[in-house]
Design an enzyme around this catalytic site. Structure first.
Site, short mmCIF file in Angstrom:
data_model
loop_
_atom_site.label_atom_id
_atom_site.label_comp_id
_atom_site.label_asym_id
_atom_site.label_seq_id
_atom_site.Cartn_x
_atom_site.Cartn_y
_atom_site.Cartn_z
N TYR A 48 0.82 -1.20 0.04
CA TYR A 48 0.06 -0.04 -0.10
C TYR A 48 0.99 1.31 -0.08
O TYR A 48 1.73 1.40 0.67
CB TYR A 48 -0.76 -0.13 1.29
CG TYR A 48 -2.48 0.01 0.75
CD1 TYR A 48 -2.88 0.71 0.02
CD2 TYR A 48 -3.09 -1.15 1.29
CE1 TYR A 48 -4.60 0.74 -0.27
CE2 TYR A 48 -4.39 -1.49 0.98
CZ TYR A 48 -5.07 -0.30 0.09
OH TYR A 48 -6.33 -0.58 -0.25
N GLU A 50 -0.66 4.60 -0.48
CA GLU A 50 -1.48 5.93 -0.78
C GLU A 50 -0.56 7.22 -0.82
O GLU A 50 0.12 7.14 0.52
CB GLU A 50 -2.52 6.25 0.23
CG GLU A 50 -3.56 4.97 -0.24
CD GLU A 50 -4.73 4.80 0.66
OE1 GLU A 50 -4.81 5.70 1.42
OE2 GLU A 50 -5.58 3.85 0.25
N ASP A 194 -6.87 13.74 -25.06
CA ASP A 194 -6.63 12.31 -24.59
C ASP A 194 -5.82 11.75 -25.44
O ASP A 194 -6.86 11.42 -26.68
CB ASP A 194 -8.09 11.88 -24.43
CG ASP A 194 -8.24 10.54 -24.00
OD1 ASP A 194 -7.20 9.84 -24.23
OD2 ASP A 194 -9.16 10.00 -23.35
N THR A 220 -3.65 6.27 -21.95
CA THR A 220 -3.59 4.81 -21.37
C THR A 220 -2.08 4.68 -21.75
O THR A 220 -1.37 5.39 -22.50
CB THR A 220 -4.35 4.08 -22.18
OG1 THR A 220 -4.27 3.93 -23.52
CG2 THR A 220 -5.80 4.48 -21.76
N LYS A 223 -1.76 0.83 -25.13
CA LYS A 223 -2.14 0.86 -26.40
C LYS A 223 -0.73 1.04 -27.67
O LYS A 223 -0.15 0.02 -27.25
CB LYS A 223 -3.18 1.88 -26.87
CG LYS A 223 -4.38 1.77 -26.10
CD LYS A 223 -5.52 2.63 -26.57
CE LYS A 223 -6.87 2.34 -25.76
NZ LYS A 223 -7.18 3.05 -24.51
N ARG A 229 -1.61 -2.33 -18.56
CA ARG A 229 -2.83 -1.42 -18.78
C ARG A 229 -2.68 -0.66 -17.68
O ARG A 229 -2.28 -0.84 -16.69
CB ARG A 229 -3.81 -2.51 -18.30
CG ARG A 229 -4.15 -3.79 -19.23
CD ARG A 229 -5.34 -4.24 -19.10
NE ARG A 229 -6.71 -3.43 -19.78
CZ ARG A 229 -6.87 -3.57 -20.97
NH1 ARG A 229 -6.23 -4.17 -21.75
NH2 ARG A 229 -7.81 -2.53 -21.39
N1 DSN Z 1 -11.85 0.76 -25.24
C1 DSN Z 1 -10.97 1.35 -25.75
C2 DSN Z 1 -10.91 1.27 -27.11
O1 DSN Z 1 -10.86 0.15 -27.60
O2 DSN Z 1 -10.57 2.22 -27.69
C3 DSN Z 1 -10.83 2.73 -25.32
O3 DSN Z 1 -10.97 3.05 -23.84
#
Ligand code: DSN
Length: 432
Positions: A48, A50, A194, A220, A223, A229
């Site tokens: 933990y 925080e 974003d 994120t 990707k 993730r």
């Molecule tokens: N679910 C993602 C996507 O497939 O683009 C976006 O959050």
């Protein structure tokens, strides 16, 4: 108990086999390195922490402090930025923290319509962003398939949203961040970019740089960045907040302070330090020269793919792509997105159905499919192999009711993907 645990590991191995044996075209997925994966399965999951490095609410944080600091430093180097928070559990949590820090419930926000390629967290009525705020949308131009910046400007000037959001999850073209900032400055709005989908390509300098123009950037990490993730929040310039936003004690703060407070304790509790370690490793990988080679290959593969689909008579929204994905309108093929997704899945080709701009079908059916190349590029496919992928996809789509042909394609997919081994040494062992 033992059987049940082993059953889970059996299922994990089954998923490993599924990934090995499929052509993965989901635009938001990728395959991390083994090191990134290993970091997630470590004792760090027990801790933990925080708070933030040097300012935690728990003892014993000296090791995770060091790890989190490295993750932050690496991310700052990648994007040439001054401040980053690497704790968001996901892109949605990152966006939630931005909303919480910059605007109030009921305030107006303006984002790209989800049905035109936006994202749930950009104002969808089903999401916190649309439930807690008055969400307004801009869309794509019906003829060009490009963001309708005129509509964006008109809506912004008339409605005066407090925040303008750019970026999306199914938009295949680059963004004019400079123009969006100019529009936002006319009404004093915050600009949030974003870049969840395109972060890796931006990191490699292959797409426009949002940091100079957008106040806040979220992403994120799993990707095109090819990490675990998770999410991040970033600022190139940590600005004195011009909107006079105060914290809950009524104190004026800089944006980085407000964002830190909004994420923890505002949105999240304890950070996932095992994932943060994996982020640190992934960011180190992004800093290597071969990541740029990878990103270049993504763009070249995506362009090869979009060209090949066009040659075969498929209609692509906006006519092509600048990034890693494309959106195909299947109406002239007499197919729905749902039917296409299901037929392709039977042939071990994975992608997702997707609404197209001005779609008359529901998001459960859709008139389109979204295809992306980051995952197959990681597996080593290059232009020649991309042509083969297009051929396989086309064979399924033109024979969507022909089970015999689909079975034949599946057989070809299985042998084709064996040429591109995925985690060859990996096996999740059972416990005795
Ligand atoms: N679910 C993602 C996507 O497939 O683009 C976006 O959050």
């Amino acid at each position: 108990m033992k059987e049940n645990v082993n059953h889970i590991f059996n299922l994990v191995n089954k998923e490993l086999e599924r990934q090995r044996n499929s052509i993965e075209l989901i635009a938001s997925e990728n395959f991390t390195s083994l090191q990134v994966m290993q970091a997630m399965g470590t004792v760090l999951t027990n801790k933990y922490a925080e708070g933030y490095p040097g300012k935690r609410y728990y003892g014993g944080c000296e090791v995770v402090d060091e790890i989190e600091t490295i993750a932050i430093q690496n991310l700052k180097k990648i994007f040439n930025i001054n401040w980053a928070n690497v704790q968001p559990h996901s892109g949605s949590q990152a966006n939630a923290a931005v909303f919480l820090s910059c605007i109030k419930p009921g305030d107006k926000i303006l984002g790209l319509d989800l049905t035109m390629g936006g994202h749930l967290t950009h104002g969808s009525p089903a999401n916190f962003s649309g439930k807690n705020h008055q969400a307004l949308f801009y869309g794509l131009n019906r003829d060009t398939g490009l963001v309708d910046y005129q509509m964006l400007e008109q809506t912004a000037l008339q409605q005066k949203p407090k925040m303008i959001i750019c970026g999306g999850s199914a938009y295949s073209r680059d963004w004019d961040y400079k123009l969006i900032r100019e529009i936002a400055d006319k009404i004093g709005a915050v600009v949030l970019a974003d870049i969840a989908h395109t972060a890796g390509l931006i990191a490699s300098g292959l797409l426009n740089d949002p940091f100079e123009h957008c106040h806040i950037v979220t992403s994120t990490t799993h990707k095109t960045l090819r990490g675990p993730r998770g999410g991040v929040i970033m600022l190139r310039h940590d600005f004195e907040n011009p909107w006079g936003i105060k914290d809950n004690k009524g104190q004026l703060r800089t944006m980085s302070q407000l964002l830190d407070l909004a994420l923890f304790p505002g949105v999240q509790g304890g950070p996932l330090e095992h994932v943060i370690a994996a982020k640190a490793i992934a960011f180190e990988e992004v800093l290597q020269n071969d990541f740029k080679v990878y990103s270049n290959q993504i763009i070249s593969n995506a362009q090869t793919m979009s060209g090949a689909f066009t040659e075969r008579g498929y209609n692509l929204i906006s006519g092509g792509t600048d990034n890693h994905l494309m959106l195909v309108d299947l109406r002239n093929k007499n197919l729905t997105g749902k039917k296409a997704q299901e037929a392709l899945e039977k042939a071990n080709i994975t992608l997702n159905k997707n609404t197209i701009p001005f779609d008359d079908k529901s998001p459960f059916i859709t008139s389109g499919i979204r295809l992306g190349v980051p995952a197959i590029t990681t597996r080593g496919l290059k232009e020649m192999e991309i042509l083969k992928v297009v051929d396989l996809v086309d064979r399924v789509l033109t024979n969507a009711d022909n089970e015999t042909e689909i079975k034949l394609v599946r057989k070809e997919v299985l042998s084709f993907m064996q040429e591109f081994p995925l985690y060859p040494e990996l096996y999740f062992r059972q416990f005795s």
